[in-house]
Write an enzyme that holds these catalytic residues in place. Structure first.
Site, PDB file in Angstrom:
ATOM      1  CB  CYS A  68     150.529  31.956  49.391  1.00 54.62           C
ATOM      2  SG  CYS A  68     151.807  33.051  48.698  1.00 54.62           S
TER       3      CYS A  68
ATOM      4  CG  ASP B 289     132.489  49.111  32.387  1.00 50.89           C
ATOM      5  OD1 ASP B 289     132.895  50.262  32.116  1.00 50.89           O
ATOM      6  OD2 ASP B 289     132.768  48.523  33.447  1.00 50.89           O
TER       7      ASP B 289
ATOM      8  CB  CYS C 239     155.332  32.966  45.108  1.00 50.84           C
ATOM      9  SG  CYS C 239     154.621  33.545  46.676  1.00 50.84           S
TER      10      CYS C 239
ATOM     11  CB  CYS D  77     151.364  33.997  44.947  1.00 47.63           C
ATOM     12  SG  CYS D  77     151.540  32.206  45.038  1.00 47.63           S
TER      13      CYS D  77
ATOM     14  CB  CYS E  99     154.254  29.567  48.636  1.00 47.49           C
ATOM     15  SG  CYS E  99     153.570  30.101  47.040  1.00 47.49           S
TER      16      CYS E  99
END
Length: 445
Positions: A225, A354, A244, A222, A247
C-alpha cells in the site's frame, strides 16, 4: 530436469562446446585471463539456445542464486553441502553472472561433445537478468537473498527490480520452489504473491537489532500500500521484523530458527548467507546433519572475508561494493580491536561508475574509533573526502593516509599494522581483484 535433447540439438551443442573449450584452453595457456565469459559468448553465437539446451541436461535441476549481496558465499556453501552428500555440482565460481558467464560455467562441466553429467547446477545470477534467464533455464529453485541499491547507473532503484522479478517468477514453472529472505520487505511480499511453493529464510534474534535504522536503507515502505512500515527492529539496512499499520502486510515466517544455527565467517550478513544455503539445502532434501557438519568447515571465497597471511601479518579482505555491504564490513571492524584499515574505491564498469553511494555509508563509527585509515583506488580522493567529512563532525584521532598507488598503499597499511592485529581491506570489486593480485601474485579475471 535431466531431459535428453534431440540428436540435431546434441550435434549443435557438441560443436559449440568443442570450439568454446578450444578457446578456453588457448586463453588460459597464454595466460590472457580466466576465460570465464568469452567462451560462452562465442558458443552462444553458434547456438543461441545453448543456455536452455545445457540446463535441460542437469539431472535434478538448476538452482538460481540472485540478490545484491552474498551470492558467491551462499552459492559456495550450498555447493559444499551438496558435494558432501556426493552430488556432482556445476557452478559459475568465477562470479561471471551474466548469460555468457552462465553458459561458460555449464560448458566447463560438459564433455567435448556437449554432454553435461551433473546432478545440480548452482548459478549466481546478476539481479538485472533474472527475468531473461528464467524461461530458458526453468530452475528447480530460486534463492532470493536481498535487494539493495547497487550500481544505480546500471540498475535503477530496488522497486523496479522487484517488480520485474515478481512478473517473471509468477509466470515461471509451477514446479519451481522460491526461497526469499523474509526480512526483506520487497522479497517477503514477492513470496506472498506467488503461486509456486515458497519457503522463507530469515533471522529471529532481537538481541542483534541495530540501535537505529541506518542511512543506507532502501525499502522501508509497504510494498502493498506504500505506507511506512513499523519496525520492531532492523538487523541491517531495511532487513528486520516489520508490519504495515495500514494494511495486513507483515513479515513472513522463516522456515529455520536462526538462533539454533551457527554461521560461516564473520559479520551478520554471513548469518543470512548461512541460513539461505541451509534452507535451500533442506528444500533439496539434504538432511540437517550434513548441513550442520558442512558449516564449520567452510572456507571464504576470494575477497569475501578471506583471510591471508602476508609477511607474517594477518590480512582480511572484505568486499565492499555498496552502502549496505560497506556498513556491515565497518561493523565487523569496529567490533574488533584492529585499528588499521585500507579502503580502495574504484569506478570501473564492474564496480559501477557512479560512486555517490559512498555518501550513504556510515563511515562515522570507523572514523570515530581512530586508528590509521589508508585510502587508495582510482577514486581515492572521493573516499578521502568522505572520511574527512565524517571527521569534521567528530572528536577523532584518526590518521588518514592518501596513496594513489595501490601497491604502495598496501605496503604502508602493512607497515602500520601491529603484529598482533589484523589489517582489514575494504575494496570494491575490481579493487579486490587488484589487491589480491598484489598480495598473492595471482590474477583472477
Amino acid at each position: 530436469m535431466g531431459n535428453n535433447i534431440g540428436l540435431i540439438d546434441r550435434l549443435k551443442v557438441g560443436l559449440a562446446v568443442s570450439i568454446a573449450k578450444s578457446v578456453t584452453f588457448g586463453v588460459r595457456s597464454l595466460k590472457l585471463g580466466a576465460a570465464s565469459v568469452m567462451p560462452g559468448a562465442i558458443a552462444r553465437k553458434m547456438e543461441p539456445r545453448l543456455l536452455q539446451l545445457l540446463s535441460q541436461q542437469v539431472k535434478y535441476g538448476v538452482i538460481l542464486v540472485a540478490g545484491t549481496n552474498g551470492k558467491t558465499t551462499t552459492s559456495l556453501l550450498l555447493k559444499e553441502i551438496l558435494e558432501r552428500k556426493g552430488f556432482r555440482v556445476a557452478h559459475n565460481s568465477t562470479g561471471a553472472n551474466l548469460e555468457n558467464g552462465l553458459v561458460t560455467a555449464l560448458m566447463e562441466s560438459a564433455n567435448t561433445f556437449g554432454g553435461l553429467n551433473v546432478d545440480y547446477a548452482i548459478l549466481e545470477v546478476d539481479e538485472n537478468i533474472v527475468p531473461k534467464v528464467l524461461a530458458p533455464i526453468q530452475p528447480q529453485a530460486i534463492l532470493a537473498l536481498n535487494l539493495f541499491r547497487d550500481q544505480l547507473d546500471r540498475y535503477g532503484e530496488v522497486d523496479s527490480i522487484s517488480k520485474r522479478w515478481t512478473t517473471a517468477i509468477s509466470s515461471n514453472s509451477p514446479n519451481t520452489t522460491v526461497i526469499p529472505n523474509a526480512d526483506d520487505p520487497t522479497l517477503s511480499y514477492l513470496g506472498q504473491q506467488l503461486s509456486q511453493k515458497v519457503v522463507f529464510f530469515g533471522l529471529n534474534e532481537p538481541e542483534k537489532y541495530l540501535a537505529e535504522i541506518p542511512h543506507a536503507v532502501d525499502s522501508i515502505y509497504c510494498p502493498n500500500c506504500g505506507h511506512s512500515l513499523d519496525y520492531e527492529g532492523v538487523y541491517l539496512s531495511h532487513l528486520g521484523e516489520f508490519n504495515c499499520p495500514k494494511c495486513d502486510f507483515k513479515r513472513s515466517k522463516p522456515d529455520l530458527d536462526s538462533s539454533e544455527w551457527s554461521q560461516i565467517l564473520v559479520g551478520l550478513y554471513n548469518k543470512y548467507n548461512t541460513l539461505a544455503a541451509a534452507t535451500a539445502a533442506k528444500v533439496l532434501g539434504v538432511d540437517e546433519t550434513t548441513i550442520r557438519e558442512t558449516i564449520p568447515t567452510f572456507q571464504a571465497a576470494f575477497g569475501r572475508a578471506e583471510e591471508l597471511e602476508i609477511n607474517g601479518k594477518k590480512v582480511r579482505i572484505l568486499l565492499s561494493k555498496n552502502p549496505v555491504g560497506t556498513n556491515e564490513t565497518i561493523r565487523v571492524i569496529t567490533e574488533s580491536n584492529d585499528k588499521t584499515t585500507l579502503l580502495v574505491l574504484n569506478d570501473r564498469v564492474q564496480d559501477g561508475e557512479d560512486v555517490s553511494w559512498i555518501w550513504d555509508v556510515d563511515t562515522e563509527p570507523l572514523v570515530q574509533r581512530g586508528g590509521t585509515l589508508i585510502v587508495s583506488g582510482n577514486r581515492v580522493y572521493d573516499m578521502a573526502l568522505r572520511l574527512r567529512y565524517s571527521e569534521a563532525s567528530l572528536d577523532s584521532k584518526m590518521t588518514l593516509i592518501v596513496e594513489e598507488d595501490l601497491k604502495m598503499a598496501i605496503n604502508k597499511a602493512l607497515e602500520h599494522t601491529p603484529a598482533n592485529e589484523t589489517l582489514h581491506i575494504l575494496p570494491t570489486y575490481t579493487a579486490m581483484l587488484d589487491v589480491r593480485e598484489i598480495l598473492t601474485g595471482k590474477k583472477i579475471r
